[in-house]
Each structure stands twice: as C-alpha cells, then as structure tokens.
Scaffold this motif. Structure first.
Motif, PDB file in Angstrom:
ATOM      1  N   VAL A 149      23.928  30.140  18.796  1.00 43.45           N
ATOM      2  CA  VAL A 149      24.032  30.231  17.334  1.00 43.45           C
ATOM      3  C   VAL A 149      25.179  31.143  16.932  1.00 43.45           C
ATOM      4  CG1 VAL A 149      22.871  30.993  15.234  1.00 43.45           C
ATOM      5  CG2 VAL A 149      21.609  29.700  16.947  1.00 43.45           C
ATOM      6  N   LEU A 150      25.243  32.331  17.530  1.00 44.34           N
ATOM      7  CA  LEU A 150      26.313  33.273  17.210  1.00 44.34           C
ATOM      8  C   LEU A 150      27.674  32.703  17.604  1.00 44.34           C
ATOM      9  CD1 LEU A 150      26.507  36.037  15.921  1.00 44.34           C
ATOM     10  CD2 LEU A 150      26.477  37.066  18.183  1.00 44.34           C
ATOM     11  N   GLY A 151      27.715  31.933  18.690  1.00 43.44           N
ATOM     12  CA  GLY A 151      28.956  31.285  19.096  1.00 43.44           C
ATOM     13  C   GLY A 151      29.458  30.298  18.052  1.00 43.44           C
ATOM     14  N   ILE A 196      17.963  28.471  12.714  1.00 44.31           N
ATOM     15  CA  ILE A 196      18.121  29.555  13.692  1.00 44.31           C
ATOM     16  C   ILE A 196      16.834  29.754  14.475  1.00 44.31           C
ATOM     17  CG2 ILE A 196      18.337  32.060  13.911  1.00 44.31           C
ATOM     18  CD1 ILE A 196      20.511  32.029  11.877  1.00 44.31           C
ATOM     19  N   VAL A 197      15.714  29.835  13.786  1.00 47.36           N
ATOM     20  CA  VAL A 197      14.449  30.130  14.467  1.00 47.36           C
ATOM     21  C   VAL A 197      14.077  29.009  15.422  1.00 47.36           C
ATOM     22  CG1 VAL A 197      11.987  30.568  14.151  1.00 47.36           C
ATOM     23  CG2 VAL A 197      13.643  31.594  12.592  1.00 47.36           C
ATOM     24  N   PHE A 198      14.200  27.769  14.968  1.00 47.48           N
ATOM     25  CA  PHE A 198      13.874  26.642  15.841  1.00 47.48           C
ATOM     26  C   PHE A 198      14.813  26.596  17.050  1.00 47.48           C
ATOM     27  CE2 PHE A 198      11.345  24.250  12.533  1.00 47.48           C
ATOM     28  CZ  PHE A 198      10.212  24.165  13.306  1.00 47.48           C
ATOM     29  N   GLN A 199      16.100  26.879  16.816  1.00 46.88           N
ATOM     30  CA  GLN A 199      17.055  26.845  17.914  1.00 46.88           C
ATOM     31  C   GLN A 199      16.717  27.904  18.962  1.00 46.88           C
ATOM     32  OE1 GLN A 199      19.410  24.667  18.236  1.00 46.88           O
ATOM     33  NE2 GLN A 199      21.009  25.485  19.569  1.00 46.88           N
ATOM     34  N   VAL A 200      16.386  29.117  18.517  1.00 45.30           N
ATOM     35  CA  VAL A 200      16.041  30.185  19.447  1.00 45.30           C
ATOM     36  C   VAL A 200      14.742  29.856  20.188  1.00 45.30           C
ATOM     37  CG1 VAL A 200      15.380  32.617  19.638  1.00 45.30           C
ATOM     38  CG2 VAL A 200      17.264  31.954  18.143  1.00 45.30           C
ATOM     39  N   LEU A 201      13.741  29.377  19.451  1.00 45.47           N
ATOM     40  CA  LEU A 201      12.470  29.023  20.089  1.00 45.47           C
ATOM     41  C   LEU A 201      12.659  27.905  21.105  1.00 45.47           C
ATOM     42  CD1 LEU A 201       9.962  29.088  17.081  1.00 45.47           C
ATOM     43  CD2 LEU A 201      10.159  30.757  18.926  1.00 45.47           C
ATOM     44  N   GLU A 202      13.510  26.938  20.780  1.00 48.42           N
ATOM     45  CA  GLU A 202      13.742  25.822  21.700  1.00 48.42           C
ATOM     46  C   GLU A 202      14.453  26.309  22.953  1.00 48.42           C
ATOM     47  OE1 GLU A 202      15.256  21.280  21.160  1.00 48.42           O
ATOM     48  OE2 GLU A 202      16.715  22.836  20.674  1.00 48.42           O
ATOM     49  N   GLU A 203      15.479  27.159  22.797  1.00 50.65           N
ATOM     50  CA  GLU A 203      16.211  27.663  23.960  1.00 50.65           C
ATOM     51  C   GLU A 203      15.309  28.486  24.867  1.00 50.65           C
ATOM     52  OE1 GLU A 203      19.598  29.797  22.532  1.00 50.65           O
ATOM     53  OE2 GLU A 203      20.744  27.984  22.054  1.00 50.65           O
ATOM     54  N   ARG A 204      14.334  29.172  24.282  1.00 50.14           N
ATOM     55  CA  ARG A 204      13.426  30.007  25.060  1.00 50.14           C
ATOM     56  C   ARG A 204      12.176  29.252  25.494  1.00 50.14           C
ATOM     57  NH1 ARG A 204      13.441  35.410  21.306  1.00 50.14           N
ATOM     58  NH2 ARG A 204      11.574  35.834  22.530  1.00 50.14           N
ATOM     59  N   VAL A 209      25.534  36.929   6.359  1.00 45.18           N
ATOM     60  CA  VAL A 209      25.646  38.087   7.247  1.00 45.18           C
ATOM     61  C   VAL A 209      24.328  38.333   7.977  1.00 45.18           C
ATOM     62  CG1 VAL A 209      25.993  40.588   7.330  1.00 45.18           C
ATOM     63  CG2 VAL A 209      27.494  39.170   5.926  1.00 45.18           C
ATOM     64  N   SER A 210      23.209  38.143   7.280  1.00 43.03           N
ATOM     65  CA  SER A 210      21.907  38.331   7.940  1.00 43.03           C
ATOM     66  C   SER A 210      21.692  37.292   9.037  1.00 43.03           C
ATOM     67  CB  SER A 210      20.771  38.250   6.909  1.00 43.03           C
ATOM     68  OG  SER A 210      20.536  36.913   6.483  1.00 43.03           O
ATOM     69  N   MET A 211      22.187  36.077   8.818  1.00 42.33           N
ATOM     70  CA  MET A 211      22.075  35.029   9.842  1.00 42.33           C
ATOM     71  C   MET A 211      22.926  35.386  11.064  1.00 42.33           C
ATOM     72  SD  MET A 211      22.210  31.694   7.303  1.00 42.33           S
ATOM     73  CE  MET A 211      21.950  30.427   8.530  1.00 42.33           C
ATOM     74  N   ILE A 212      24.102  35.964  10.806  1.00 48.59           N
ATOM     75  CA  ILE A 212      24.977  36.360  11.907  1.00 48.59           C
ATOM     76  C   ILE A 212      24.368  37.508  12.702  1.00 48.59           C
ATOM     77  CG2 ILE A 212      27.216  37.419  12.432  1.00 48.59           C
ATOM     78  CD1 ILE A 212      28.386  35.829  10.093  1.00 48.59           C
ATOM     79  N   LEU A 213      23.675  38.427  12.022  1.00 47.35           N
ATOM     80  CA  LEU A 213      23.110  39.595  12.695  1.00 47.35           C
ATOM     81  C   LEU A 213      21.846  39.283  13.486  1.00 47.35           C
ATOM     82  CD1 LEU A 213      23.531  42.372   9.969  1.00 47.35           C
ATOM     83  CD2 LEU A 213      24.892  42.033  12.039  1.00 47.35           C
ATOM     84  N   THR A 214      21.183  38.168  13.163  1.00 45.47           N
ATOM     85  CA  THR A 214      19.898  37.866  13.809  1.00 45.47           C
ATOM     86  C   THR A 214      19.992  37.739  15.327  1.00 45.47           C
ATOM     87  OG1 THR A 214      18.995  36.847  11.816  1.00 45.47           O
ATOM     88  CG2 THR A 214      17.984  36.228  13.904  1.00 45.47           C
ATOM     89  N   PRO A 215      20.946  36.962  15.883  1.00 45.04           N
ATOM     90  CA  PRO A 215      21.023  36.912  17.352  1.00 45.04           C
ATOM     91  C   PRO A 215      21.244  38.280  17.984  1.00 45.04           C
ATOM     92  CG  PRO A 215      22.318  35.135  16.375  1.00 45.04           C
ATOM     93  CD  PRO A 215      21.919  36.051  15.261  1.00 45.04           C
ATOM     94  N   LEU A 216      22.029  39.138  17.306  1.00 49.43           N
ATOM     95  CA  LEU A 216      22.259  40.481  17.837  1.00 49.43           C
ATOM     96  C   LEU A 216      20.976  41.308  17.783  1.00 49.43           C
ATOM     97  CD1 LEU A 216      25.714  41.212  16.145  1.00 49.43           C
ATOM     98  CD2 LEU A 216      25.282  40.457  18.493  1.00 49.43           C
TER      99      LEU A 216
END
Length: 626
Positions: A44-46, A142-150, A379-386
């Motif tokens: 996502v951050l990429g 973002i949330v679905f993408q992170v949950l799917e990757e994990r 900006v909040s979306m960008i900071l979430t992966p970090l």
C-alpha cells in the motif's frame, strides 16, 4: 526530466491516444511496490509513494489525478465483490451482531470523539462535525489489503474488522442524507423528495436481490454451456459494474452494490470461476486506486496549512484509535486484538472524499477547507502502514491461550518422542500405538492439540525448535525422535540440535522436498522421507491399472521408478541437485530404448537372424566402450 516527460506526452497526444501516462503509472507501481515490500513497508505504501512521485507534485507525468481516482475506485468496487463471494448469506447473518452491534457502537463513539477533537483544534462546530463523520469512515481498501496479505480476513479478529467496515459502507448512505439535510439550502428539498429518494434506494436493493436470486445463475449456466471463456469474463464484469451502477444511480454506495452482488452469488456453482475472472482486474485497479490517492496529495495545501493538517492528523488518529480500543475492550476483546484493531483502523478512508465532496457541493465546506480535510485523510492513509510496522516491532508477540491445554511437564519420558501432530504424524502414530509403543507427542498448535484430544490422543503443548522444550519432553531418554512438522527450516533446525545433543537417539525426519531431504542426509539423520513420495507412487500405480496395465506389471514399473529415484538421490548426495538428471523419465525428446525394469535373466537368441542382431549390438557396445 519533468519537461521531457511533458514534451513526450504532448507529442504522443498529437498522434492519438496518449499511452505515456499509462506506461508511467504501471512502471511506477512495478518499481515502487517490490522495493517497499523488500524493506517491509507493504504494498500500500509503495503504491502511495509511486503516485506521489509521478503526480502533479512529483514528476508531473499525470496532471489530473481526480480522473484516475474515479476510475480506480472500481478497484475498491471489485474488491468488495470478491469479499462478498466469500460471505455466504448464512455467514453474513451470523455476523449481524458484530455489524449492527460492534459496528454501530464503534462508529457512534468515534464520530462523537472526532467531532469533539475537531472543535478542540479550532474548527467551527458544523465543520468539525462533517470532518468527524468523514474521518470515522475507515479505508476499506487499506484494511482489506493488509488483512489479505496477512491471511487474517477469516480469523475472528479479522471478521470483526470486516463487520465494522461493512457497517461503515452502509453508513455512507444516511451520512450523505444527513449532509443534505443540514445544508443551508436543505429547506428547498421537500419531505416527499426525501421519501422518494429512500424509496428508490430500497427498490434498488430489492431489485438487485431478485436479479441475483433468480436470474444470475441461469444466465451463467447458459454462458458456461456456450464454452466461451471471454464471454464469462465479460459477464462477470457486467454483474459487478451493473450492480455498482444500480446502487450509484439510486444514491447508494457502488461498493455496497458490488458486495451485495457477491453475497448473492456466494453459493453459486460459478463462484470460483467468477472470482478467478475478476481477480486480475481487481488487483490492478486496487493498486491504481492507491496510486491515484498518492497523486491527489496536494503539497501546496499542505505547505500553506501544514500546522492545522499536522495537528488534525495526529489528533484524529489518536482519538479514533483510543475510541476503537475502548469499544473493543468494552466488548471484551483482548488487549492485543483491541490494539491491533485500533492501529489498523485509525485512518480515514476513501468514502471520506465522497462525504467532503457532498458537503462542498451543498455549501457546508468551502474549497480550501475541503482540500485541507482531504489532505488530512490522505496523510493518515499514508501513515497507517508505518503505524502497523511500529506496532508489530514494539509490541510483544501475543501469548498463546493454553486454556485446557497441558504444557510439556519436566522429565516427560517415552521410548518415542514425536514432534508435530498434523495429518502426516497422525498416520505415522497408528502402527506405533497399535504395537503398544510408548509415544510422547508435542505440538505448538493449540487448536490441533484440542482436536487431537477429542480423538483420544494425549498431545502436550511445546515448541520443538526450543532446546529446553526438547529436554523437558524427554529427548534425552527417547530411543527414537520423529520430526513430523511441515516447516522444512524448523525441521532442519530440530534435526541439527538433536544430532548434536542426543546422538544416541534414532532420528527420523519428514522431508518437505528433494532439496530438504539432501540437507537432512548431510546432517546425518537416520531416516528421511519426502512427504509425498510413497503416496505419489501408489497414486501412479492406480492410474496405470486404470489405463489397462496389468497389476503385476504396474508394480514392477513403480518399483523401477522407486529404484531409479533412490539411485538418483545417491548421485545427488555426491554431485548436487543436477546429478542423475538423465535418470528421470520425460515426456519430450527421443525415448530411451533401455528397459524400464531390470531383466530377471540375460536375453538369448532363438534363431540365426536374432543371433546376428545380438552380435551386431554387442560389437556396437564394444566400439562405444573403446
């Protein structure tokens, strides 16, 4: 460099369709995502960084990110369709308490806290309310993408987050109606007009349910009988985009329409085909969505209003996280689960842009404030992966819940110690237990231990990669140690430790593949077997018999394959993985004239012609040998 890019784009436009921005967007994603994932920053951050790099405030290859963002929203739409395919109606019904209980409580609590935070940082009350209502809508993408990757979408914790996201998608409808209601010109809209809008929305949902229930399956059955793969793909896209369009026209969320279409097709026999057809489009468009969000970050607005934006991002993310954590703990979630949900859902989302745009169109927000709020969300979306990375590194790993599970007692003894009790080990244990062998079993999968207890097995909790656990489990007194786990690196680590510390114990290890088996031989295990070897040979034997080969001949062929494999393995021990490659049977090239199986006796000629042929062949062999 930016000037050259602009010149190239202008020259391409003069000759027709401009492919340069398309190529640039794809190249940015292809380059950025692997780099960011290599450093553990996530895809996502990429994508966001790639969008920022080629957008209006980077290389300026793309000057109108809003156009791309509208197109890329189809990625979110298709993502929700795929999620809907996994949500059978009965499964969705089972989540009703989480959706309308946890979801409503979290949204209401966070919206209240965020509105208060907006007033505290100096926003007028009405604008603070709109900002709070927008920021409470978490980024589904973002949330679905992170949950799917994990791999956590199907876990209990993941399902709770999915439930909240579904509720938030539903909430966009009443929130848009609320914005229209409180607008300065709201009195121009009659009660009849509002009721008409509600009636259209309800009718659209009912129509979608009827179509999905009674028409889609017959349609796909007809298309499947036509054996036209491209038409099936087109039909899948038609269903997704048609459902999204119907919901959009009726004033509802496009993503919600796609999700409902997925749910209605979740029990269809064509479900897996639909998912396979949609998947490539979903992945590309979802990546494009994140790139477009990165492009949309207006650096001029940030430069002019950075104190307010920075304060708003910090305040909103902290307050929203605190509200999510409090609700989770109130509903008796564990500290770890509550913290993970709070960090993962702390950002604003794509539906905030829709809400802010609506508020701008009805006069509640001016263009400057809308840009500030949009920048805050981005900006909040960008900071979430970090933030997720920081949480992962700073928080300890959750302790395993051992309720009802017995840990390895110190001094456990048994003539055989079995490490791991999955499907492989369960079969291995049967002849040992049938003979009355004393077997001690350890595993670190709590659910597996609890399931084994239901079948009458005594399995202790323990991580076989830890030397202290092996000692406590009785490795020092065991006659044989059987390593039956399915992770090759862990099996290798255990084998090395056992050979070093318990050399008198017979060491039998389940090998994952040929390379792993070679590693185990070099370590010096007493016996190893690739987990699929014998089952594959039996499978092949049955296939030969089914094809008309005599059962005795099939056994001879399989035995020859087994011997060839053993000989090749011996050659690989000495010469590496490529040694003995000529011993493999292949389905290309010139067939080898050598017999499959070794002859039981030397062949003899029974007439003069045959004697001449045999003699000629012997002379050829002698010449080749010489």
């Amino acid at each position: 460099m930016a000037g050259e890019a602009t010149h190239a784009a202008a020259e391409a436009a003069a000759h027709g369709f401009d492919l340069f921005p398309v190529v640039a967007i794809l190249a940015a994603g292809v380059i950025a995502v692997p780099i960011f994932k290599r450093f553990g920053l996530g895809s996502v951050l990429g994508y966001l960084a790639a969008g920022l790099a080629i957008g209006p405030f980077g290389l300026r290859i793309v000057s109108e990110p809003e156009t791309i963002l509208h197109t890329a929203e189809l990625g979110v739409v298709m993502f929700l369709f795929v999620i809907g395919l996994e949500m059978q109606p009965r499964r969705l019904w089972s989540l009703r308490k989480e959706i309308f209980g946890l979801g409503v409580l979290q949204v209401a609590t966070c919206a209240t806290l965020l509105t208060g935070a907006g007033v505290v940082i100096g926003l007028p009350p009405l604008i603070a309310l709109i900002a709070g209502l927008g920021f409470v809508l978490t980024s589904t993408a973002i949330v679905f993408q992170v949950l799917e990757e994990r791999g956590e979408i199907a876990t209990p914790a993941g399902q709770k987050m999915v439930s909240v996201l579904l509720l938030e998608d539903l909430a966009i409808v009443p929130l848009l109606a609320f914005v229209a209601f409180i607008a300065p010109q709201a009195e121009d809209v009659s009660l009849a007009g509002r009721l008409t809008g509600i009636g259209i929305a309800v009718a659209a949902i009912a129509g979608l349910v009827i179509v999905g229930r009674f028409l889609l399956n017959p349609l796909f059955r007809i298309l499947a009988n036509a054996h036209a793969r491209e038409v099936m793909t087109a039909a899948a896209l038609l269903v997704v985009l048609g459902a999204a369009l119907a919901m959009d026209i009726s004033g509802l969320s496009m993503a919600m329409g796609a999700f409902l279409a997925g749910v209605l097709l979740s029990e269809s026999t064509f479900r897996h085909q639909l998912e396979a057809d949609i998947e490539p489009f979903r992945g590309i468009l979802l990546g494009l969505f994140f790139i477009a969000v990165g492009m949309s970050l207006d650096l001029n607005v940030i430069a002019q209003s950075y104190p307010l934006i920075l304060l708003a991002v910090i305040a909103y993310m902290v307050v929203k996280s605190a509200g999510i954590y409090a609700v989770a703990r109130f509903l008796r979630s564990s500290h770890t689960e509550a913290l993970e949900r709070a960090v993962l859902m702390a950002q604003g989302g794509e539906f905030a842009f829709v809400l802010f745009s609506s508020a701008l169109s009805v006069g509640i927000l001016d263009a400057g404030m809308a840009a500030i709020l949009n920048a805050t969300v981005i900006v909040s979306m960008i900071l979430t992966p970090l933030a997720i990375m920081a949480m992962t590194r700073l928080t300890p790993k959750p302790e395993t819940d051992l309720d009802g599970v017995e840990e390895v007692p110190d001094g456990l003894s048994g003539s055989v110690l079995m490490i791991g009790f999955g499907r492989f080990a369960q079969l291995v244990s049967q002849p040992l237990l049938a003979k009355g062998v004393d077997v001690s079993i350890i595993d670190n999968d709590v659910e597996m231990i609890q399931a084994a207890a239901d079948f009458g097995f005594k399995v202790y909790y323990g991580d076989g990669t830890r030397p202290d656990i092996l000692h406590a489990a009785g490795a020092g007194t065991a006659t044989a140690i059987l390593v039956c786990i399915d992770k090759p690196e862990d099996a290798t680590r255990i084998a090395e430790h056992v050979k070093s510390e318990y050399p008198l114990a017979k060491l039998y290890v389940r090998a994952f593949d040929r390379q792993h088996a070679l590693e185990l031989v070099r370590i010096g295990v007493d016996y190893q077997i690739r987990e699929t070897l014998e089952s594959a040979l039996v499978f092949g034997s049955e296939a030969l018999v089914a094809l008309g080969v005599d059962a005795d001949e099939a056994r001879e062929i399989i035995e020859d394959v087994r011997l060839r494999d053993a000989d090749r393995f011996e050659m690989q021990i000495a010469g590496g993985m490529m040694a003995g490659a000529d011993m493999l049977q292949g389905n290309t090239g010139i067939p080898k004239p050598s017999p499959l199986t070794k002859p039981r006796r030397q062949g003899t000629a029974i007439n003069p012609e045959a004697e001449e042929i045999v003699a000629a062949r012997e002379r050829e062999k002698a010449e080749e040998a010489g």
